[in-house]
Motif scaffolding. Structure first.
Motif, PDB file in Angstrom:
ATOM      1  N   LEU A  21       8.651   6.941 -16.705  1.00 37.10           N
ATOM      2  CA  LEU A  21       9.595   6.760 -17.808  1.00 37.10           C
ATOM      3  C   LEU A  21      10.095   8.081 -18.370  1.00 37.10           C
ATOM      4  O   LEU A  21      11.149   8.127 -19.016  1.00 37.10           O
ATOM      5  CB  LEU A  21       8.956   5.936 -18.920  1.00 37.10           C
ATOM      6  CG  LEU A  21       8.935   4.423 -18.705  1.00 37.10           C
ATOM      7  CD1 LEU A  21       8.092   3.740 -19.774  1.00 37.10           C
ATOM      8  CD2 LEU A  21      10.354   3.867 -18.723  1.00 37.10           C
ATOM      9  N   ALA A  22       9.357   9.164 -18.136  1.00 35.90           N
ATOM     10  CA  ALA A  22       9.770  10.470 -18.667  1.00 35.90           C
ATOM     11  C   ALA A  22      11.140  10.906 -18.141  1.00 35.90           C
ATOM     12  O   ALA A  22      12.029  11.251 -18.945  1.00 35.90           O
ATOM     13  CB  ALA A  22       8.712  11.522 -18.368  1.00 35.90           C
ATOM     14  N   PRO A  23      11.386  10.917 -16.828  1.00 36.33           N
ATOM     15  CA  PRO A  23      12.716  11.340 -16.365  1.00 36.33           C
ATOM     16  C   PRO A  23      13.834  10.407 -16.803  1.00 36.33           C
ATOM     17  O   PRO A  23      14.967  10.853 -17.015  1.00 36.33           O
ATOM     18  CB  PRO A  23      12.570  11.361 -14.834  1.00 36.33           C
ATOM     19  CG  PRO A  23      11.383  10.519 -14.532  1.00 36.33           C
ATOM     20  CD  PRO A  23      10.471  10.674 -15.694  1.00 36.33           C
ATOM     21  N   VAL A  24      13.545   9.118 -16.953  1.00 35.69           N
ATOM     22  CA  VAL A  24      14.559   8.175 -17.441  1.00 35.69           C
ATOM     23  C   VAL A  24      14.964   8.543 -18.864  1.00 35.69           C
ATOM     24  O   VAL A  24      16.151   8.582 -19.213  1.00 35.69           O
ATOM     25  CB  VAL A  24      14.033   6.729 -17.384  1.00 35.69           C
ATOM     26  CG1 VAL A  24      15.048   5.763 -17.974  1.00 35.69           C
ATOM     27  CG2 VAL A  24      13.698   6.334 -15.958  1.00 35.69           C
ATOM     28  N   SER A  25      13.970   8.836 -19.701  1.00 33.69           N
ATOM     29  CA  SER A  25      14.228   9.206 -21.080  1.00 33.69           C
ATOM     30  C   SER A  25      15.013  10.513 -21.163  1.00 33.69           C
ATOM     31  O   SER A  25      15.973  10.635 -21.943  1.00 33.69           O
ATOM     32  CB  SER A  25      12.899   9.341 -21.831  1.00 33.69           C
ATOM     33  OG  SER A  25      13.090   9.857 -23.121  1.00 33.69           O
ATOM     34  N   ILE A  26      14.626  11.488 -20.359  1.00 37.31           N
ATOM     35  CA  ILE A  26      15.313  12.784 -20.379  1.00 37.31           C
ATOM     36  C   ILE A  26      16.753  12.642 -19.904  1.00 37.31           C
ATOM     37  O   ILE A  26      17.685  13.188 -20.502  1.00 37.31           O
ATOM     38  CB  ILE A  26      14.552  13.792 -19.495  1.00 37.31           C
ATOM     39  CG1 ILE A  26      13.176  14.076 -20.101  1.00 37.31           C
ATOM     40  CG2 ILE A  26      15.350  15.084 -19.349  1.00 37.31           C
ATOM     41  CD1 ILE A  26      12.264  14.844 -19.172  1.00 37.31           C
ATOM     42  N   TYR A  27      16.960  11.861 -18.854  1.00 34.26           N
ATOM     43  CA  TYR A  27      18.308  11.720 -18.298  1.00 34.26           C
ATOM     44  C   TYR A  27      19.253  11.059 -19.300  1.00 34.26           C
ATOM     45  O   TYR A  27      20.393  11.490 -19.468  1.00 34.26           O
ATOM     46  CB  TYR A  27      18.258  10.907 -17.006  1.00 34.26           C
ATOM     47  CG  TYR A  27      19.597  10.813 -16.318  1.00 34.26           C
ATOM     48  CD1 TYR A  27      20.168  11.936 -15.728  1.00 34.26           C
ATOM     49  CD2 TYR A  27      20.297   9.606 -16.264  1.00 34.26           C
ATOM     50  CE1 TYR A  27      21.401  11.865 -15.105  1.00 34.26           C
ATOM     51  CE2 TYR A  27      21.517   9.525 -15.642  1.00 34.26           C
ATOM     52  CZ  TYR A  27      22.066  10.648 -15.059  1.00 34.26           C
ATOM     53  OH  TYR A  27      23.289  10.571 -14.448  1.00 34.26           O
ATOM     54  N   SER A  28      18.771  10.013 -19.992  1.00 33.82           N
ATOM     55  CA  SER A  28      19.633   9.357 -20.972  1.00 33.82           C
ATOM     56  C   SER A  28      19.938  10.297 -22.139  1.00 33.82           C
ATOM     57  O   SER A  28      21.035  10.254 -22.702  1.00 33.82           O
ATOM     58  CB  SER A  28      18.984   8.067 -21.464  1.00 33.82           C
ATOM     59  OG  SER A  28      17.727   8.322 -22.057  1.00 33.82           O
ATOM     60  N   ALA A  29      18.987  11.173 -22.497  1.00 30.80           N
ATOM     61  CA  ALA A  29      19.249  12.159 -23.543  1.00 30.80           C
ATOM     62  C   ALA A  29      20.298  13.174 -23.087  1.00 30.80           C
ATOM     63  O   ALA A  29      21.166  13.585 -23.871  1.00 30.80           O
ATOM     64  CB  ALA A  29      17.954  12.870 -23.924  1.00 30.80           C
ATOM     65  N   LEU A  30      20.243  13.567 -21.826  1.00 34.82           N
ATOM     66  CA  LEU A  30      21.244  14.493 -21.297  1.00 34.82           C
ATOM     67  C   LEU A  30      22.622  13.853 -21.264  1.00 34.82           C
ATOM     68  O   LEU A  30      23.647  14.526 -21.465  1.00 34.82           O
ATOM     69  CB  LEU A  30      20.839  14.946 -19.890  1.00 34.82           C
ATOM     70  CG  LEU A  30      19.549  15.771 -19.787  1.00 34.82           C
ATOM     71  CD1 LEU A  30      19.289  16.173 -18.342  1.00 34.82           C
ATOM     72  CD2 LEU A  30      19.608  17.001 -20.676  1.00 34.82           C
ATOM     73  N   LEU A  31      22.677  12.547 -21.006  1.00 32.57           N
ATOM     74  CA  LEU A  31      23.958  11.848 -21.064  1.00 32.57           C
ATOM     75  C   LEU A  31      24.544  11.899 -22.472  1.00 32.57           C
ATOM     76  O   LEU A  31      25.758  12.048 -22.647  1.00 32.57           O
ATOM     77  CB  LEU A  31      23.789  10.390 -20.628  1.00 32.57           C
ATOM     78  CG  LEU A  31      23.447  10.134 -19.158  1.00 32.57           C
ATOM     79  CD1 LEU A  31      23.355   8.634 -18.893  1.00 32.57           C
ATOM     80  CD2 LEU A  31      24.466  10.769 -18.217  1.00 32.57           C
ATOM     81  N   MET A  32      23.681  11.768 -23.486  1.00 32.41           N
ATOM     82  CA  MET A  32      24.157  11.861 -24.861  1.00 32.41           C
ATOM     83  C   MET A  32      24.714  13.256 -25.154  1.00 32.41           C
ATOM     84  O   MET A  32      25.745  13.403 -25.810  1.00 32.41           O
ATOM     85  CB  MET A  32      23.018  11.531 -25.825  1.00 32.41           C
ATOM     86  CG  MET A  32      22.524  10.096 -25.738  1.00 32.41           C
ATOM     87  SD  MET A  32      21.066   9.777 -26.761  1.00 32.41           S
ATOM     88  CE  MET A  32      21.776   9.919 -28.408  1.00 32.41           C
TER      89      MET A  32
END
Length: 393
Positions: A55-66
């Motif tokens: 779940l860590a990379p999923v969370s980071i990727y969505s933050a980078l999209l923001m």
């Protein structure tokens, strides 16, 4: 960066990306980490480690999209960087209706989360004074009174950087006390651990996994954090520190607690300690940690309320014309949040279960689906090549 308890517009310069990292750690390495021993008991070794790591990379990727959404909106003709998730929804997903729905979901969820912090603060005070049998409503009221002086003074997230830096060491100290106590007492002979929990069902797995998902969903305040930075484009740099530290602490607590407590592990980490001085000191440190996390989120919630009531004065500094009135309005918003949050938390017997249900329904869409929808909308408006878009992100 020094900590200022009187915020002025002229003195406010925003935080460096390193300061933003400390603020984020206050939220993401919070009380949810204290449930991970119980999560491991429900899931077993394999699923616990898999969920935490994946779940860590999923969370980071969505933050980078923001971050990419904010940067691209600022570069569009007549565009600006959104200062909240609701404002981002207005600019990307369809105007005022989308913004209103997002504000309701995001700040409603954040407000209920504040109420849960009030409950935890009260429980910490009960742990500090475990011999006096302090009732929970009284404990929560005392906790709010202790937090109120700072809460009415801090009006910008960047004003809390030093507190947040200290806060990371507070939660580490809490974890160290519990883990050291478990280590020196040793692992009981009747404790068992399993690769996959023997009583694992779909619903128990869903509930345990929801706790892990919730621990990765601090996205609701990321636009506010970016807006309060000196250089918002540097926001992705915070994950150079946050990501490895977050995953390490989550795995450490889950694996340590499950190894020593196994199928007897309590859902709340401090419940693995008997009453005594270690329990008292862990409760004191946890109270300080939760209080700081509570105060950081209070800045976002109370500022949003102040923005709705008096948008012309929300950024007026204390020493500027009209500053005293602006400070008084913000203080009134804080008091309102404190009083209503305390009443809600204490008047609903099943509040924790209700919040867990609401969190399961809202935290995932807010943190993972809204960033995707926003970035796709900006992609259409900007005409950027889809392939190059995702490579650049």
């Amino acid at each position: 960066m020094s900590l200022s308890f009187v915020s002025t517009q002229s003195a406010h310069r925003g935080s460096h990306w390193l300061g933003t990292s400390w603020i984020m750690l206050t939220d993401i390495v919070g009380t949810s980490v204290l449930t991970f021993a119980g999560v491991a008991r429900q899931l077993g070794w394999v699923w616990t480690i898999l969920f935490i790591v994946c779940l860590a990379p999923v969370s980071i990727y969505s933050a980078l999209l923001m971050s990419r959404t904010g940067s691209t909106l600022a570069k569009l003709p007549g565009g600006k960087r959104p200062e909240s998730m609701g404002e981002a929804a207005r600019l990307t997903l369809g105007g005022d209706k989308a913004a209103a729905a997002t504000y309701l979901a995001v700040y409603g969820f954040g407000y209920l989360g504040q109420s849960s912090y009030i409950l935890v603060l009260g429980q910490c005070l009960q742990g500090v004074f475990f011999q006096s049998e302090l009732c929970l409503p009284t404990a929560t009221a005392i906790a709010c009174l202790l937090c109120l002086p700072i809460a009415v003074s801090v009006r910008h997230l960047s004003d809390s950087v030093v507190l947040c830096f200290i806060n990371l060491f507070l939660i580490v100290a809490v974890l160290a006390i519990v883990m050291a106590k478990m280590y020196f007492e040793g692992r009981p002979s009747n404790v068992h651990t399993f690769a996959f929990a023997e009583d694992l069902t779909f619903w128990s797995a869903f509930g345990a996994a929801s706790n892990i998902v919730y621990s990765y969903t601090g996205h609701w305040l990321y636009f506010e954090l970016m807006a309060d930075m000196q250089t918002p484009e540097h926001f992705p740099l915070v994950f150079l520190i946050n990501a490895p530290l977050q995953v390490f602490l989550y795995l450490l607590v889950a694996c340590w607690g499950y190894h020593f407590a196994g199928d007897k592990a309590e859902g709340y980490f401090l419940d693995n300690l008997p009453d005594g001085e270690p329990y008292r000191w862990a409760s004191i440190l946890l109270f300080l940690h939760v209080a700081i996390a509570f105060l950081v989120k209070n800045v976002v919630i109370s500022r949003a309320l102040h923005m709705r009531l008096s948008p012309s004065r929300v950024d007026v500094g204390f020493r500027e014309p009209g500053g005293i009135r602006a400070q008084a309005e913000f203080a009134a918003c804080v008091v309102f949040v404190f009083i209503t949050g305390t009443l809600i938390a204490n008047s609903i017997p099943f509040f924790s279960d209700l919040l867990a249900l609401i969190g399961s329904l809202l935290s995932g869409p807010i943190s993972f689906l809204l960033p995707i929808a926003g970035v796709l909308s900006v992609y259409e408006r900007s005409g950027t090549c889809g392939y190059m878009w995702y490579v650049r992100v």
